[in-house]
Design an enzyme around this catalytic site. Structure first.
Site, PDB file in Angstrom:
ATOM      1  N   CYS A   2      90.957  23.919  17.516  1.00  0.00           N
ATOM      2  CA  CYS A   2      91.963  23.034  16.930  1.00  0.00           C
ATOM      3  C   CYS A   2      93.253  23.135  17.730  1.00  0.00           C
ATOM      4  O   CYS A   2      93.402  23.996  18.578  1.00  0.00           O
ATOM      5  CB  CYS A   2      92.245  23.443  15.492  1.00  0.00           C
ATOM      6  SG  CYS A   2      90.761  23.636  14.513  1.00  0.00           S
ATOM      7  N   ASN A 102      94.018  27.694  13.494  1.00  0.00           N
ATOM      8  CA  ASN A 102      92.963  27.545  14.494  1.00  0.00           C
ATOM      9  C   ASN A 102      92.209  28.866  14.507  1.00  0.00           C
ATOM     10  O   ASN A 102      92.819  29.913  14.708  1.00  0.00           O
ATOM     11  CB  ASN A 102      93.595  27.252  15.869  1.00  0.00           C
ATOM     12  CG  ASN A 102      92.557  27.281  16.987  1.00  0.00           C
ATOM     13  OD1 ASN A 102      91.361  27.094  16.746  1.00  0.00           O
ATOM     14  ND2 ASN A 102      93.018  27.524  18.204  1.00  0.00           N
ATOM     15  N   GLU A 484      68.617  24.302  36.448  1.00  0.00           N
ATOM     16  CA  GLU A 484      70.002  24.032  36.046  1.00  0.00           C
ATOM     17  C   GLU A 484      70.946  24.122  37.251  1.00  0.00           C
ATOM     18  O   GLU A 484      71.857  23.313  37.391  1.00  0.00           O
ATOM     19  CB  GLU A 484      70.426  25.007  34.926  1.00  0.00           C
ATOM     20  CG  GLU A 484      71.892  24.975  34.524  1.00  0.00           C
ATOM     21  CD  GLU A 484      72.374  23.640  33.952  1.00  0.00           C
ATOM     22  OE1 GLU A 484      71.571  22.718  33.769  1.00  0.00           O
ATOM     23  OE2 GLU A 484      73.594  23.531  33.708  1.00  0.00           O
ATOM     24  N   LYS A 488      73.219  21.005  38.382  1.00  0.00           N
ATOM     25  CA  LYS A 488      74.680  21.058  38.506  1.00  0.00           C
ATOM     26  C   LYS A 488      75.103  20.558  39.874  1.00  0.00           C
ATOM     27  O   LYS A 488      76.034  19.774  40.006  1.00  0.00           O
ATOM     28  CB  LYS A 488      75.215  22.492  38.332  1.00  0.00           C
ATOM     29  CG  LYS A 488      75.297  23.031  36.938  1.00  0.00           C
ATOM     30  CD  LYS A 488      76.356  22.416  36.047  1.00  0.00           C
ATOM     31  CE  LYS A 488      75.795  21.277  35.264  1.00  0.00           C
ATOM     32  NZ  LYS A 488      75.194  21.554  33.984  1.00  0.00           N
ATOM     33  N   GLU A 491      74.530  16.676  40.300  1.00  0.00           N
ATOM     34  CA  GLU A 491      75.309  15.737  39.484  1.00  0.00           C
ATOM     35  C   GLU A 491      76.788  15.690  39.844  1.00  0.00           C
ATOM     36  O   GLU A 491      77.423  14.667  39.669  1.00  0.00           O
ATOM     37  CB  GLU A 491      75.126  15.991  37.979  1.00  0.00           C
ATOM     38  CG  GLU A 491      75.743  17.258  37.460  1.00  0.00           C
ATOM     39  CD  GLU A 491      75.525  17.447  35.963  1.00  0.00           C
ATOM     40  OE1 GLU A 491      75.554  16.462  35.219  1.00  0.00           O
ATOM     41  OE2 GLU A 491      75.351  18.598  35.540  1.00  0.00           O
ATOM     42  N   HIS A 507      52.737  25.661  46.786  1.00  0.00           N
ATOM     43  CA  HIS A 507      51.964  24.502  46.344  1.00  0.00           C
ATOM     44  C   HIS A 507      52.635  23.192  46.765  1.00  0.00           C
ATOM     45  O   HIS A 507      52.291  22.134  46.251  1.00  0.00           O
ATOM     46  CB  HIS A 507      51.779  24.542  44.823  1.00  0.00           C
ATOM     47  CG  HIS A 507      51.023  25.753  44.374  1.00  0.00           C
ATOM     48  ND1 HIS A 507      49.689  25.926  44.634  1.00  0.00           N
ATOM     49  CD2 HIS A 507      51.426  26.861  43.729  1.00  0.00           C
ATOM     50  CE1 HIS A 507      49.296  27.097  44.150  1.00  0.00           C
ATOM     51  NE2 HIS A 507      50.337  27.683  43.595  1.00  0.00           N
ATOM     52  N   LYS A 606      79.705  11.557  29.433  1.00  0.00           N
ATOM     53  CA  LYS A 606      79.619  12.832  28.714  1.00  0.00           C
ATOM     54  C   LYS A 606      78.595  12.754  27.593  1.00  0.00           C
ATOM     55  O   LYS A 606      77.903  13.720  27.307  1.00  0.00           O
ATOM     56  CB  LYS A 606      81.009  13.198  28.174  1.00  0.00           C
ATOM     57  CG  LYS A 606      81.070  14.555  27.484  1.00  0.00           C
ATOM     58  CD  LYS A 606      80.826  15.695  28.467  1.00  0.00           C
ATOM     59  CE  LYS A 606      80.658  17.034  27.814  1.00  0.00           C
ATOM     60  NZ  LYS A 606      79.930  17.993  28.669  1.00  0.00           N
TER      61      LYS A 606
HETATM   62  C1  F6R Z   1      74.374  17.974  32.569  1.00  0.00           C
HETATM   63  C2  F6R Z   1      74.645  17.478  31.233  1.00  0.00           C
HETATM   64  C3  F6R Z   1      73.618  16.636  30.588  1.00  0.00           C
HETATM   65  C4  F6R Z   1      73.547  16.894  29.077  1.00  0.00           C
HETATM   66  C5  F6R Z   1      72.595  15.909  28.408  1.00  0.00           C
HETATM   67  C6  F6R Z   1      72.448  16.182  26.928  1.00  0.00           C
HETATM   68  O1  F6R Z   1      75.415  18.783  33.024  1.00  0.00           O
HETATM   69  O2  F6R Z   1      75.687  17.708  30.676  1.00  0.00           O
HETATM   70  O3  F6R Z   1      72.372  16.797  31.184  1.00  0.00           O
HETATM   71  O4  F6R Z   1      73.131  18.205  28.883  1.00  0.00           O
HETATM   72  O5  F6R Z   1      73.048  14.601  28.586  1.00  0.00           O
HETATM   73  O6  F6R Z   1      73.665  16.059  26.280  1.00  0.00           O
HETATM   74  P1  F6R Z   1      73.887  16.680  24.837  1.00  0.00           P
HETATM   75  O7  F6R Z   1      73.811  18.162  24.987  1.00  0.00           O
HETATM   76  O8  F6R Z   1      75.241  16.218  24.422  1.00  0.00           O
HETATM   77  O9  F6R Z   1      72.781  16.163  23.974  1.00  0.00           O
END
Ligand code: F6R
Length: 611
Positions: A2, A102, A484, A488, A491, A507, A606
């Site tokens: 918060c 908070n 992962e 990262k 992307e 393989h 996002k």
């Molecule tokens: C990658 C990333 C995405 C999210 C995916 C799911 O860095 O952020 O792959 O993990 O779009 O998003 P949520 O977790 O909000 O369902």
């Protein structure tokens, strides 16, 4: 996470608090509110609204209101739904004490029960309201005395700003494990969660530390600890722009969020481990606890990074809780014919709680009468509203598009869930204690990892960022971490990267390897160490460059890797939480070095609310 604002001083315009609050909106917003001591009516007035701060602003009357001191708050819900009643400020029975908070009050249930027995009446579902009634209980005219006594009974985290109608020349601030500072203006003082709220008025701030209580009057202020010892502080001169202040001085939200992981892990674990008994306490699962005892199979369903967290969870749940587990991409699950029965529970993981594929998969499970659990960061989001039960991450808002702190906090919650379900089944008391002990060390180990690997990750990014292809490999718990790490990098830096199970190299992907195709090998000292090591030798034999992520003290790895990033030792199932951090940092620095904005990668959003 918060946001808090408090004010006392020469100005009597509560709109000033509203303006300051707008600067904190980035910290999270599901509702907002403010309270001020109305100089005409000689009582405290309150305004609250659900949604963005603009909604609160729209509720302000057209005429000038005149009041001080005042407190404002933007809420990111933890306890209780997103409603006006649950929005802050909260107050006591007599409408004397008003406060914004908070943090999380861990023992609020016990405190509330006692206060109700003593005759206090509650109007919200929040943990915070307990504080207002506790201060009321001890109030005898001096607000700071009552706050001190009340806080001696409280267990949990807080940043607090408190005013009282019967002691209106004071603003009291108190801090324990949640950020809070005093802004020093011209004949005026502010309390705020971070400098961005006060920058328009002053550049001089004093940061409060845990255990500090500040008493501010229009003329001056002092800070004491809870034993009334005076605490002297340094005044800091802030030379950040507003944007820099919101990023906590970091150049990007993504870096801030990576560095916040010790805190987000602590928030995920807070109050959820009973180490002596080797148990996990997950309040959100209480209602379905008995049903969970009957479960014989688990599905984990999610997208992107959350899906990769689920893959790690699958290893944890099978190895330690003994429950057959399958992880599925939500986008696949919804088009398969999932076989669900009464003994199957489905776990949905989502940072935003709004990802459409995940939500539709959840609805499909519900339609078939299946039991659903969710691990979600955003309180009140669609997934949280529709699931049978769930656990919140409490990671605070994640603004950078690439998920970082939400991912490690998802892993920590999966470890807690493993302990919870394992102890419902065959997991021994001793193993439960061991897991609980190791899990509780995670925030400190994360801090150590970031401290030791930050500079090196940047250096390695400088050395390698011009390569156009990368391979990431790992086995078992760290196979999803290889995926992962690659995700990262691609992307945010737009470098082509592939993630593979190390055993798969021969393989197919081994054919790609030459001196221009470097490999990240996630190779902590674990049950598959020797296997991964021999996969690294195969790469070396093809002149491939290797960057290894290894456990501290492993000297042997240097015989095969060109560069080694060391992470602290922990239990095998927890290594992914530490191993991913240098990979996040490497991707971040590559993105910056290649001239991109890691917070807003091209073509990505996002929250993916379309199919
Ligand atoms: C990658 C990333 C995405 C999210 C995916 C799911 O860095 O952020 O792959 O993990 O779009 O998003 P949520 O977790 O909000 O369902």
């Amino acid at each position: 996470m918060c946001g808090i604002v408090g004010y006392i001083g020469r100005q009597d315009n509560p709109r000033l608090g509203l303006e300051a609050l707008k600067r904190l909106e980035y910290r999270g917003y599901d509702s907002a509110g403010g309270a001020w001591f109305d100089l005409g009516k000689r009582k405290v007035s309150v305004l609250k609204a659900v949604g963005k701060i603009k909604r609160l602003e729209d509720k302000f009357p057209d005429y000038k209101i005149s009041g001080r001191p005042f407190i404002f708050h933007t809420r990111w819900a933890t306890h209780g739904g997103v409603t006006e009643k649950n929005a802050h400020p909260h107050w006591d029975c007599q409408k004397n004490v008003f406060l914004v908070h908070n943090g999380i009050i861990e023992n609020f249930k016990d405190l509330k029960e006692n206060l109700i027995k003593e005759g206090h009446r509650f109007v919200s579902e929040t943990d915070t309201e307990v504080l207002a009634h506790l201060v009321e209980k001890f109030f005898q005219g001096r607000l700071e005395e009552a706050v001190r006594k009340a806080l001696s009974l409280v267990r949990g985290t807080y940043a607090l700003a408190i005013i009282a109608a019967k002691d209106p020349e004071k603003l009291v601030l108190a801090r324990n494990s949640a950020p809070l500072l005093i802004g020093l203006g011209q004949d005026e003082f502010f309390g705020a969660s971070d400098p961005s709220a006060v920058l328009a008025h002053t550049k001089k701030v004093v940061y409060l530390d845990d255990g500090d209580m500040a008493v501010l009057t229009p003329a001056n202020f002092y800070i004491q600890d809870f034993k009334k010892n005076r605490v002297d502080k340094v005044i800091h001169e802030i030379d950040w722009t507003l944007q820099e202040a919101q990023k906590g001085g970091y150049p990007h939200f993504m870096l801030k969020e990576i560095m916040e992981q010790p805190e987000s892990l602590a928030n995920a674990l807070r109050g959820r481990l009973i180490t002596e008994q080797g148990l996990a306490k997950l309040g959100g699962l209480e209602l379905v606890e008995d049903k969970l005892r009957q479960v014989e199979r688990l599905n984990i369903i999610a997208c992107g990074t959350a899906y990769l967290a689920g893959m790690v969870g699958e290893y944890m749940l099978e190895e330690y809780a003994g429950i057959p587990t399958e992880t599925d991409l939500a986008s696949e699950f919804r088009y398969r014919k999932p076989i669900l029965d009464k003994k199957t529970a489905s776990i949905f993981i989502s940072q935003s709680g709004e990802t459409l594929d995940t939500l539709v998969a959840l609805r499909e499970v519900k339609r078939k009468g299946g039991l659903s659990l969710a691990i979600v960061n955003v309180v009140g989001s669609s997934v949280t509203r529709e699931t049978s039960a769930g656990i919140y991450n409490h990671a605070g808002p994640e603004i950078g598009v690439a998920s970082t702190k939400a991912f490690t906090s998802q892993l920590a919650l999966l470890a807690l869930l493993t302990l919870f379900l394992g102890r419902q089944r065959q997991m021994s008391f001793v193993m439960g204690q061991r897991l609980a002990r190791e899990i509780s060390k995670l925030p400190a180990l994360a801090a150590e990892t970031l401290k030791k690997t930050s500079k090196q990750a940047k250096k390695l990014a400088k050395k390698y960022h011009k390569f156009n292809n990368f391979l990431y490999m790992g086995r078992k718990y760290n196979y999803p971490i290889a995926l992962e790490g690659a995700l990262k990098l691609k992307e945010i830096s737009y470098i082509h990267a592939e993630g593979y199970g190390a055993g798969e190299m021969k393989h197919g992907p081994l054919a790609l390897i030459d001196k221009n195709f470097p490999t990240f090998a996630i190779c902590p000292t674990d049950s598959v160490y020797e296997k991964t090591f021999s996969n690294m030798q195969e790469i070396k034999a093809r002149k491939g460059k290797i960057i290894a992520v290894a456990t501290e003290g492993d000297k042997e790895i240097k015989s095969v890797a060109d560069d080694v990033i060391y992470i602290p030792r922990t239990l095998e199932m927890l290594t992914p939480i530490l191993a991913v951090m240098p990979l996040q940092l490497f991707a971040y620095h590559c993105s910056v070095l290649r001239g991109h904005d890691p917070d807003y990668p091209r073509s990505l959003a996002k929250s993916v609310t379309v199919e």
